[in-house]
Enzyme design. Structure first.
Site, mmCIF file in Angstrom:
data_model
loop_
_atom_site.group_PDB
_atom_site.id
_atom_site.type_symbol
_atom_site.label_atom_id
_atom_site.label_comp_id
_atom_site.label_asym_id
_atom_site.label_seq_id
_atom_site.Cartn_x
_atom_site.Cartn_y
_atom_site.Cartn_z
ATOM 1 N N ASN A 1 0.849 -1.184 0.000
ATOM 2 C CA ASN A 1 0.000 0.000 0.000
ATOM 3 C C ASN A 1 0.886 1.235 0.000
ATOM 4 O O ASN A 1 1.820 1.335 0.798
ATOM 5 C CB ASN A 1 -0.919 0.031 1.229
ATOM 6 C CG ASN A 1 -1.836 1.252 1.233
ATOM 7 O OD1 ASN A 1 -1.421 2.371 1.497
ATOM 8 N ND2 ASN A 1 -3.105 1.014 0.966
ATOM 9 N N SER B 1 -4.884 -0.048 -2.699
ATOM 10 C CA SER B 1 -5.348 1.239 -2.189
ATOM 11 C C SER B 1 -6.544 0.997 -1.286
ATOM 12 O O SER B 1 -7.411 0.180 -1.610
ATOM 13 C CB SER B 1 -5.743 2.169 -3.336
ATOM 14 O OG SER B 1 -6.146 3.429 -2.834
ATOM 15 N N GLU B 2 -6.583 1.719 -0.154
ATOM 16 C CA GLU B 2 -7.605 1.419 0.849
ATOM 17 C C GLU B 2 -9.023 1.741 0.405
ATOM 18 O O GLU B 2 -9.985 1.308 1.034
ATOM 19 C CB GLU B 2 -7.299 2.105 2.189
ATOM 20 C CG GLU B 2 -7.174 3.598 2.161
ATOM 21 C CD GLU B 2 -5.730 4.040 2.089
ATOM 22 O OE1 GLU B 2 -5.386 5.008 2.777
ATOM 23 O OE2 GLU B 2 -4.940 3.436 1.335
ATOM 24 N N ASN B 3 -9.185 2.526 -0.675
ATOM 25 C CA ASN B 3 -10.542 2.760 -1.159
ATOM 26 C C ASN B 3 -11.052 1.612 -2.022
ATOM 27 O O ASN B 3 -12.166 1.666 -2.524
ATOM 28 C CB ASN B 3 -10.639 4.091 -1.918
ATOM 29 C CG ASN B 3 -9.746 4.141 -3.136
ATOM 30 O OD1 ASN B 3 -8.610 3.665 -3.106
ATOM 31 N ND2 ASN B 3 -10.229 4.724 -4.214
ATOM 32 N N GLY B 4 -10.223 0.551 -2.184
ATOM 33 C CA GLY B 4 -10.714 -0.669 -2.809
ATOM 34 C C GLY B 4 -10.136 -1.000 -4.160
ATOM 35 O O GLY B 4 -10.883 -1.260 -5.112
#
Length: 219
Positions: free
Chosen positions: A26, A49-52
């Site tokens: 990430n 990425s943490e938004n998917g």
């Protein structure tokens, strides 16, 4: 003897070269996103990425941006063959479940014991921490990418963080525009100093105890 600081792209290149084959990584908001453009072409690395998103490629060429394909920092990205996008709840489950090998994060401060402060610098406006805390404690290794000194010339590597903490004892390695610093049980170990920078000068600038590794200078 004079020395030149690394550019942000050069720091990103150092980090990219150190990421092992097959890693799930990430890249945090800000400077760390530059790493995505420096990854070796012959090495398979999975960017998350943490938004998917899983399987991000480098930033798109100008004019080829897709408004529906962005990273957590709302910057346009590309998707490699086999990549996927999904609900951010599943993305955070990946982070919290220990499925990421490396998180490359920016920082305001890192302490000698690896404490990380990267979400709030004490101003009047309080920002959201976002996924930083989840990444800091969920990734198997946390690497920090930052400039060594503040604009006023103070070291960002400190004895104790004065800003609100993101994670305690989480940072394993720090990449700056002057050197690479590993956080170890015996203290901070500096290596790959920029050419022309002496260890004594790095020690003076940093202000907390450092130990030299075998290699003191590398491009």
């Amino acid at each position: 003897m004079s020395y030149a600081k690394l550019t942000r792209e050069e720091i990103a290149r150092r980090i990219a070269q150190d990421i092992p084959e097959g890693s799930y990584v990430n890249l945090g908001i800000g400077m760390p996103t530059l790493v995505g453009n420096q990854l070796p072409k012959d090495r398979e690395i999975f960017l998350h990425s943490e938004n998917g998103i899983l399987g991000m490629g480098p930033a798109p060429a100008k004019g080829e941006e897709d408004g529906d394909l962005i990273n957590a920092g709302k910057e346009p990205v590309t998707l490699l063959t086999g990549g996927a996008f999904f609900h951010h709840t599943d993305s955070f489950a990946m982070m919290r479940g220990g499925h990421l090998d490396i998180a490359v994060l920016g920082a305001f401060q890192v302490s000698v014991s690896g404490d990380l402060a990267n979400w709030h610098s004490g101003g009047d406006a309080i920002p959201a921490v976002g996924g930083a805390m989840d990444l800091a404690v969920g990734a198997k290794s946390v690497w920090v990418m930052m400039e060594h000194l503040t604009k006023s010339g103070e070291s960002k590597i400190v004895e104790r963080c004065s800003y609100p903490l993101t994670g305690i004892g989480v940072v394993k390695r720090i990449y700056t525009d002057l050197a690479v610093v590993d956080v170890t049980p015996r203290g901070l170990v500096a290596s790959r100093l920029v050419p022309g920078l002496s260890f004594d000068e790095l020690q003076r600038l940093t202000g907390v105890p450092l130990s030299p590794s075998g290699a003191r200078a590398a491009a």
